[in-house]
Write a protein that holds these residues in place. Structure first.
Motif, PDB file in Angstrom:
ATOM      1  N   LEU A   1       0.841  -1.189   0.000  1.00  0.00           N
ATOM      2  CA  LEU A   1       0.000   0.000   0.000  1.00  0.00           C
ATOM      3  C   LEU A   1       0.877   1.240   0.000  1.00  0.00           C
ATOM      4  O   LEU A   1       1.867   1.306   0.738  1.00  0.00           O
ATOM      5  N   ILE A   2       0.511   2.220  -0.815  1.00  0.00           N
ATOM      6  CA  ILE A   2       1.154   3.537  -0.778  1.00  0.00           C
ATOM      7  C   ILE A   2       0.052   4.581  -0.699  1.00  0.00           C
ATOM      8  O   ILE A   2      -0.940   4.516  -1.428  1.00  0.00           O
ATOM      9  N   ALA A   3       0.173   5.492   0.232  1.00  0.00           N
ATOM     10  CA  ALA A   3      -0.815   6.555   0.423  1.00  0.00           C
ATOM     11  C   ALA A   3      -0.115   7.894   0.293  1.00  0.00           C
ATOM     12  O   ALA A   3       0.993   8.075   0.798  1.00  0.00           O
TER      13      ALA A   3
ATOM     14  N   ASN B   1      -2.035   9.975 -11.113  1.00  0.00           N
ATOM     15  CA  ASN B   1      -2.055   9.021 -10.005  1.00  0.00           C
ATOM     16  C   ASN B   1      -0.785   9.245  -9.193  1.00  0.00           C
ATOM     17  O   ASN B   1       0.206   8.536  -9.342  1.00  0.00           O
TER      18      ASN B   1
ATOM     19  N   PRO C   1       0.293   8.840  -6.024  1.00  0.00           N
ATOM     20  CA  PRO C   1       0.983   7.809  -5.237  1.00  0.00           C
ATOM     21  C   PRO C   1       1.708   6.785  -6.114  1.00  0.00           C
ATOM     22  O   PRO C   1       2.808   6.349  -5.775  1.00  0.00           O
ATOM     23  N   ARG C   2       1.120   6.417  -7.246  1.00  0.00           N
ATOM     24  CA  ARG C   2       1.803   5.443  -8.107  1.00  0.00           C
ATOM     25  C   ARG C   2       2.975   6.070  -8.870  1.00  0.00           C
ATOM     26  O   ARG C   2       3.916   5.360  -9.236  1.00  0.00           O
TER      27      ARG C   2
ATOM     28  N   ALA D   1       5.569   5.583  -6.356  1.00  0.00           N
ATOM     29  CA  ALA D   1       5.936   4.169  -6.305  1.00  0.00           C
ATOM     30  C   ALA D   1       6.855   3.797  -7.471  1.00  0.00           C
ATOM     31  O   ALA D   1       7.807   3.022  -7.310  1.00  0.00           O
TER      32      ALA D   1
ATOM     33  N   ASN E   1       5.417  -1.615  -6.699  1.00  0.00           N
ATOM     34  CA  ASN E   1       4.144  -1.799  -7.386  1.00  0.00           C
ATOM     35  C   ASN E   1       3.108  -2.316  -6.390  1.00  0.00           C
ATOM     36  O   ASN E   1       2.693  -3.473  -6.440  1.00  0.00           O
TER      37      ASN E   1
ATOM     38  N   ARG F   1      -2.434  -1.455  -3.502  1.00  0.00           N
ATOM     39  CA  ARG F   1      -3.352  -0.333  -3.287  1.00  0.00           C
ATOM     40  C   ARG F   1      -2.617   0.988  -3.326  1.00  0.00           C
ATOM     41  O   ARG F   1      -1.469   1.095  -2.876  1.00  0.00           O
ATOM     42  N   ALA F   2      -3.314   2.007  -3.857  1.00  0.00           N
ATOM     43  CA  ALA F   2      -2.799   3.378  -3.837  1.00  0.00           C
ATOM     44  C   ALA F   2      -3.925   4.288  -3.359  1.00  0.00           C
ATOM     45  O   ALA F   2      -5.069   4.174  -3.818  1.00  0.00           O
TER      46      ALA F   2
ATOM     47  N   LEU G   1      -6.461   3.609  -8.244  1.00  0.00           N
ATOM     48  CA  LEU G   1      -6.275   4.699  -7.301  1.00  0.00           C
ATOM     49  C   LEU G   1      -7.543   4.865  -6.479  1.00  0.00           C
ATOM     50  O   LEU G   1      -8.634   5.005  -7.029  1.00  0.00           O
TER      51      LEU G   1
END
Length: 509
Positions: free
Chosen positions: A55-57, A78, A80-81, A84, A90, A93-94, A154
């Motif tokens: 997960l990246i927020a 997007n 957060p991605r 990433a 990868n 969740r974002a 996202l």
């Protein structure tokens, strides 16, 4: 320790100044990417961590914080991605968090709970701003292409700005934080019974120690040390921007800064070979949302923040006297004053109220400031094992408050939620709003906005029946009277303009 106990294992920051020899005019995604990599490196793991992120927020930049906001050089579809991608991760969740400076601490609280429940294995929280670079390049007539299209899901949580500000305030000229916080600040001045000069010096005494902390912070946008008297003195370089604020008393939005926080479980940290001297525990937390400004009985106070602060300490099982390090959100003095006073911390308490230098001096990195506070707090607590730290993060117009109590001291995860606190806040009885025909009363609080072509006043008043209403002061003679005389408690008479606004036509004892 229970295997799923959540911990912070890495923090990172990145920054650049436009006058630095290595200035590279980094985009927000690049700044956040550098901070994210620094957080991964900070964990000192024996195995690569980026592939383990599920997960990246991310926190929103100001330029994507509203439906009418504009990103002059373009932005990621997007964010957060995009971050990433820069660290070769990868995640499944974002998340893009709503607007508000509480966001970083709110995400730590939320994701710690998800880790403890086994729903998340490892999470990265990040954010950044490049406001200084944008203004610098646009001032030179230059441009950049920061637009990115990144594939992947996202979870966009929306802007989260609905119901933060009363329409009545906005229609009378109090639309931006600086005007609304000035109303809060002067309400506090009236409550304290201080004149303008005395209160200016009180604000200066609050923030002078912040400048000393910023002086030693390599990521601070301003490292100049000021005395209380220098902060309070109105000069060409420290002009009034909105009564009672000189320029140096407000958040410094011209910042190029990114920060990131890496969270996981004790079990995962051990599996990845993260040394235990990197671990910092979240002992307690809370999140609350305040009423809109005009729906608050006391515009000088922030009771929702007080509830969150006390609850977080209660969950942690510590008292205010046990806290060694604080970072109280400092966009304006009143945001610090209210929480400090509610906590019972004396004005002459030797403990600094910031670990970064605060928003006016370290830098007000948009919604992401408190990510830097958490990063500095983690480093400070690692340097003083067993000590406790308190981060108070504020969003909106003293609207949203999130608190975290941290320590390297081991702590079994207790879990917490703020539903009961929020139910209490939602049940408070608001003040009575004056009927449309009410056109006279006394001034409860005010500000003079110096950011316009001509200074203008904004009044919050009470009728003889203690009903609240808002009025604008646009007559130059009346504005000058506000400048020369004390507006608090003054009698006011209004008329209605063709837009239905109240306009002050007389102001005096």
């Amino acid at each position: 320790m229970a295997d799923l106990t959540p911990i912070i294992i890495g923090v990172g920051e990145a920054s650049e100044r436009i006058d630095a020899p290595d200035y590279a005019a980094l985009s927000p995604a690049d700044l956040a990417g550098r901070a994210a990599q620094a957080a991964l490196d900070d964990a000192k793991a024996q195995r690569p961590l980026a592939p383990e992120l599920d997960l990246i927020a991310a926190i929103r930049q100001f330029e994507i914080s509203g439906p009418k906001a504009i990103a002059p050089f373009g932005c990621s579809n997007n964010f957060p991605r995009s971050v990433a991608k820069r660290i070769d991760a990868n995640p499944k969740r974002a998340i893009l968090e709503p607007v508000g400076g509480q966001g970083p601490q709110h995400l730590v609280n939320e994701l710690s709970q998800k880790i403890a429940q086994g729903e998340v294995g490892m999470a990265l929280i990040c954010g950044s701003e490049a406001i200084s670079t944008i203004r610098h390049l646009m001032g030179k007539g230059e441009s950049r292409d920061w637009a990115e299209t990144v594939e992947g899901d996202l979870e966009d949580r929306g802007y989260g700005v609905d119901s933060l500000l009363d329409r009545d305030l906005a229609s009378h000229g109090a639309r931006a934080p600086i005007q609304v916080y000035a109303l809060f600040e002067n309400a506090r001045r009236g409550k304290a019974g201080l004149d303008r000069a005395a209160y200016g010096l009180e604000m200066g005494r609050l923030f002078a120690p912040f400048t000393q902390v910023a002086h030693g912070n390599p990521h601070a946008m301003s490292q100049e040390v000021f005395s209380a008297e220098e902060l309070a003195a109105v000069t060409p370089k420290n002009r009034l921007v909105a009564d009672p604020f000189p320029r140096r008393m407000v958040a410094r939005d011209q910042a190029n800064q990114g920060a990131a926080v890496l969270l996981t479980s004790v079990e995962k940290a051990r599996a990845m070979g993260v040394p235990e001297d990197r671990w910092v525990y979240l002992h307690g937390g809370a999140d609350t949302v305040e009423r809109t400004p005009l729906d608050r009985v006391d515009m000088a106070a922030y009771p929702a923040a007080a509830l969150a602060s006390r609850k977080a300490l209660e969950v942690a099982g510590v008292a205010v006297k046990d806290i060694a390090l604080f970072d109280l959100y400092s966009c304006f003095p009143v945001a610090v004053f209210d929480v400090r006073d509610d906590l019972g911390v004396a004005a002459d308490d030797p403990r600094p109220l910031t670990v970064t230098g605060g928003l006016p001096f370290f830098g007000g990195a948009g919604n992401n400031y408190s990510m830097h506070a958490i990063a500095s707090m983690v480093r400070g607590l690692r340097a003083t094992p067993g000590a406790y730290g308190f981060v108070g993060a504020n969003g909106g117009f003293l609207s949203k408050y999130s608190v975290g109590v941290y320590s390297t001291q081991r702590a079994e995860w207790k879990g917490f939620d703020s539903k009961a606190l929020q139910a209490e806040i939602d049940g408070w009885t608001p003040p009575t709003t004056a009927p449309a025909e009410a056109l006279s009363g006394t001034v409860e609080t005010y500000t003079i906005d110096y950011g316009r072509e001509q200074p203008a006043g904004i009044l919050v008043c009470r009728t003889a029946a203690n009903e609240r209403f808002v009025a604008a002061v646009e007559d130059p003679a009346l504005v000058q009277k506000m400048i020369e005389q004390e507006p608090l408690g003054a009698a006011v008479t209004c008329t209605r303009d063709d837009k239905g606004r109240r306009l002050a036509v007389s102001l005096g004892a």
